[in-house]
Design a protein around this motif. Sequence first.
Motif, mmCIF file in Angstrom:
data_model
loop_
_atom_site.group_PDB
_atom_site.id
_atom_site.type_symbol
_atom_site.label_atom_id
_atom_site.label_comp_id
_atom_site.label_asym_id
_atom_site.label_seq_id
_atom_site.Cartn_x
_atom_site.Cartn_y
_atom_site.Cartn_z
ATOM 1 N N GLU A 48 -120.064 69.390 83.238
ATOM 2 C CA GLU A 48 -121.128 68.777 82.444
ATOM 3 C C GLU A 48 -121.562 69.702 81.319
ATOM 4 N N ILE A 49 -121.612 71.007 81.594
ATOM 5 C CA ILE A 49 -122.044 71.967 80.579
ATOM 6 C C ILE A 49 -121.065 71.979 79.411
ATOM 7 N N ALA A 50 -119.748 72.016 79.724
ATOM 8 C CA ALA A 50 -118.733 72.030 78.668
ATOM 9 C C ALA A 50 -118.771 70.737 77.875
ATOM 10 N N GLY A 51 -118.928 69.618 78.571
ATOM 11 C CA GLY A 51 -118.994 68.333 77.889
ATOM 12 C C GLY A 51 -120.193 68.237 76.982
ATOM 13 N N SER A 52 -121.337 68.725 77.470
ATOM 14 C CA SER A 52 -122.547 68.698 76.654
ATOM 15 C C SER A 52 -122.416 69.604 75.440
ATOM 16 N N MET A 93 -112.912 74.667 78.902
ATOM 17 C CA MET A 93 -112.775 73.634 77.869
ATOM 18 C C MET A 93 -111.302 73.569 77.473
ATOM 19 N N LEU A 94 -110.661 72.462 77.751
ATOM 20 C CA LEU A 94 -109.249 72.326 77.433
ATOM 21 C C LEU A 94 -109.028 72.360 75.924
ATOM 22 N N PRO A 95 -108.036 73.114 75.470
ATOM 23 C CA PRO A 95 -107.682 73.051 74.048
ATOM 24 C C PRO A 95 -107.242 71.634 73.685
ATOM 25 N N ASN A 96 -107.447 71.245 72.448
ATOM 26 C CA ASN A 96 -107.102 69.894 72.010
ATOM 27 C C ASN A 96 -105.632 69.571 72.245
ATOM 28 N N GLN A 97 -105.369 68.357 72.733
ATOM 29 C CA GLN A 97 -104.016 67.842 72.926
ATOM 30 C C GLN A 97 -103.118 68.833 73.670
ATOM 31 N N ARG A 98 -103.667 69.389 74.726
ATOM 32 C CA ARG A 98 -102.949 70.444 75.431
ATOM 33 C C ARG A 98 -101.629 69.951 76.042
ATOM 34 N N LEU A 99 -101.624 68.784 76.626
ATOM 35 C CA LEU A 99 -100.394 68.281 77.244
ATOM 36 C C LEU A 99 -99.320 68.037 76.177
ATOM 37 N N MET A 100 -99.714 67.511 75.023
ATOM 38 C CA MET A 100 -98.746 67.273 73.954
ATOM 39 C C MET A 100 -98.159 68.595 73.452
ATOM 40 N N ILE A 101 -98.996 69.615 73.403
ATOM 41 C CA ILE A 101 -98.508 70.938 72.981
ATOM 42 C C ILE A 101 -97.488 71.462 73.985
ATOM 43 N N LEU A 102 -97.777 71.307 75.272
ATOM 44 C CA LEU A 102 -96.849 71.765 76.311
ATOM 45 C C LEU A 102 -95.532 70.998 76.244
ATOM 46 N N LEU A 103 -95.603 69.699 76.011
ATOM 47 C CA LEU A 103 -94.381 68.903 75.911
ATOM 48 C C LEU A 103 -93.564 69.311 74.688
ATOM 49 N N ASP A 104 -94.253 69.586 73.586
ATOM 50 C CA ASP A 104 -93.553 70.024 72.377
ATOM 51 C C ASP A 104 -92.876 71.362 72.617
ATOM 52 N N GLN A 105 -93.558 72.259 73.319
ATOM 53 C CA GLN A 105 -92.959 73.556 73.646
ATOM 54 C C GLN A 105 -91.718 73.380 74.517
ATOM 55 N N ALA A 106 -91.786 72.437 75.455
ATOM 56 C CA ALA A 106 -90.643 72.182 76.335
ATOM 57 C C ALA A 106 -89.449 71.667 75.535
ATOM 58 N N LEU A 107 -89.710 70.780 74.579
ATOM 59 C CA LEU A 107 -88.620 70.248 73.762
ATOM 60 C C LEU A 107 -88.020 71.336 72.877
ATOM 61 N N MET A 163 -122.416 62.018 85.085
ATOM 62 C CA MET A 163 -122.628 62.430 86.475
ATOM 63 C C MET A 163 -121.503 63.353 86.907
ATOM 64 N N GLN A 164 -121.850 64.461 87.543
ATOM 65 C CA GLN A 164 -120.853 65.400 88.045
ATOM 66 C C GLN A 164 -120.244 64.847 89.318
ATOM 67 N N ILE A 165 -118.919 64.747 89.365
ATOM 68 C CA ILE A 165 -118.229 64.244 90.546
ATOM 69 C C ILE A 165 -117.743 65.416 91.379
ATOM 70 N N THR A 166 -118.105 65.435 92.644
ATOM 71 C CA THR A 166 -117.686 66.506 93.548
ATOM 72 C C THR A 166 -116.193 66.380 93.839
ATOM 73 N N VAL A 167 -115.496 67.486 93.774
ATOM 74 C CA VAL A 167 -114.053 67.479 94.009
ATOM 75 C C VAL A 167 -113.788 67.671 95.499
ATOM 76 N N PRO A 168 -113.187 66.686 96.182
ATOM 77 C CA PRO A 168 -112.858 66.831 97.594
ATOM 78 C C PRO A 168 -111.905 68.001 97.799
ATOM 79 N N ALA A 169 -112.138 68.731 98.895
ATOM 80 C CA ALA A 169 -111.320 69.915 99.160
ATOM 81 C C ALA A 169 -109.848 69.579 99.267
ATOM 82 N N ASN A 170 -109.542 68.400 99.841
ATOM 83 C CA ASN A 170 -108.135 68.052 100.035
ATOM 84 C C ASN A 170 -107.436 67.650 98.745
ATOM 85 N N LYS A 171 -108.197 67.526 97.649
ATOM 86 C CA LYS A 171 -107.597 67.165 96.378
ATOM 87 C C LYS A 171 -107.103 68.389 95.617
ATOM 88 N N ILE A 172 -107.668 69.571 95.917
ATOM 89 C CA ILE A 172 -107.267 70.787 95.221
ATOM 90 C C ILE A 172 -106.093 71.397 95.969
#
Length: 527
Positions: free
Chosen positions: A58-62, A180-194, A1-10
């Motif tokens: 939903e399209i990317a997930g599918s 579509m997020l690249p795989n393990q994107r946060l880990m890649i960013l953390l590795d770059q920071a280190l 199910m697609q969840i609507t993003v509240p305006a105040n969250k962005i």
Amino acid sequence: MQITVPANKIQMTKNASTINPIRNNELVRLMLQSLIDLGYNEAAETLQLESGIPLESEIAGSFRTCILQGQWQTSETLLQKIPFISSNPESDLLKVQFLIRQQKYLELLEQGETMQALHVLRSEITPLGQNTERLHQLTSLVLCSSVEDVKKQAQWDGIEGNSRELLLEQVQAYIDPSAMLPNQRLMILLDQALEWQKRACLYHNPRQDIELSLFSDHICDKDLFPTTTIKILIGHVDEIWHVSYSHDGQYLASVSKDKTCIVWDMKTLSQLRSFKGEVSGSYCAWSPDDSKLLICGTDFSLRLWDPFNGALLHTFTHHEDQVTSCVWLPDNQHFISGACDTELCLWDIDKVDPVTLWQVPRTTDMKITEDGAKLLTISIDKCITMYDVDGLTITETAKIQEEGTITSLTVTKDGRFALVNVQDVQELHLWDLTKLQLVRKYSGQRQLAYIIRSTLGGHNESFVLSGSEDNRVYIWSRENETLLETLEGHDNTVNCVSWCPVEPMQFVSASDDHTIRVWGSQSSMIP
């Protein structure tokens, strides 16, 4: 199910410690992906519900699901609705379709459906007009005698392997990462920071790779850097012209104007063996197995010694001018010498005469890469010349013109960079040997009249080290070009420096004051 993003969250995450504002929805999506990767699915679901921000549409997930489940027709239909990263989406669409249909074709071959596979090849892949070379290879797979042969020829590990996951990675290279997020994107960013913290730490020189904490910034203790003379090696009675560590770092050879070579035990920092030749030695080189030592003499000859019993094994004579340098080939049997007589000589240690001669400009120094695949020389004509080494033959591949006389040459362990001392401009230059580009300059040392040698060393060869005519040793950060240390102690010109190949906290300097100084941290001093 697609969840609507509240305006105040962005909104933008912004606080006193954040230099660059970060979008909340991007941060949450990275957190969602990481939680799922770590197996915290319930936590990810809770975060998605509370934030109102989905990991992806939903399209990317599918589309992701279709690729991983082999639903090729549906995946191509969904592909039309996914944004591409480049400004030429039509071209990228064809490339992605080629990748998907290639997977489809290979899976049909693996399942023994040869006729269906041929149909896909002819009616679906060929009309795309993509990657002709790969298309020819795919066509030849029909002739393979077994499934294993198909996998080997195609360099593909099959349905039960990781081929679909790899396909998804290849496809994602063309898709807008916000879709579509690249795989393990946060880990890649953390590795770059280190990694950035390591590069930003000018004195980063651990004995081995260390695990950095995410909870604090990394700063190495400057007091642990090798800036203290821990031992003065005394034995020569005249100028010391060259020093070289054995490959295992246990021994150091030094050659001097006094015609002697001294082999030092670098564990005890004491003299192990001393032997005297007929003439002064200007350069020395350990064999790959550290069992032999070549010394270039001022009488146009080279001498081969057993460094541990002081026995002279052979004298090689052919050059008609000063022999300036030599390198061993990996086989421990052959070596190449360079001189000011415009010849490079290939020698076999068991033969009297050179095996091969090459006409070249007057050579002043040379190095060979650790794998023995490339030879580099510097010459009187102010050039760095590169050669491919194939067995016992060399072929010139490139030439780099410098802006002044070059007195020293060092090559990084990976063979990608060369460091040279340029006398006319009193600088050290670091060259990218792949791009043939000058990438770094280091200045501060004095070099007007003599041959001054430099080297790279420390953890991951992160430091540039050079002697100088002002009696000092200079150390720079290789990455930042920053002059870190100017070390005093010698009473005359520092001709040569050498960094221990196995101990990042130790290097030596050799001088016209007849001494060798061993440098380390204060804590490693030996009485």
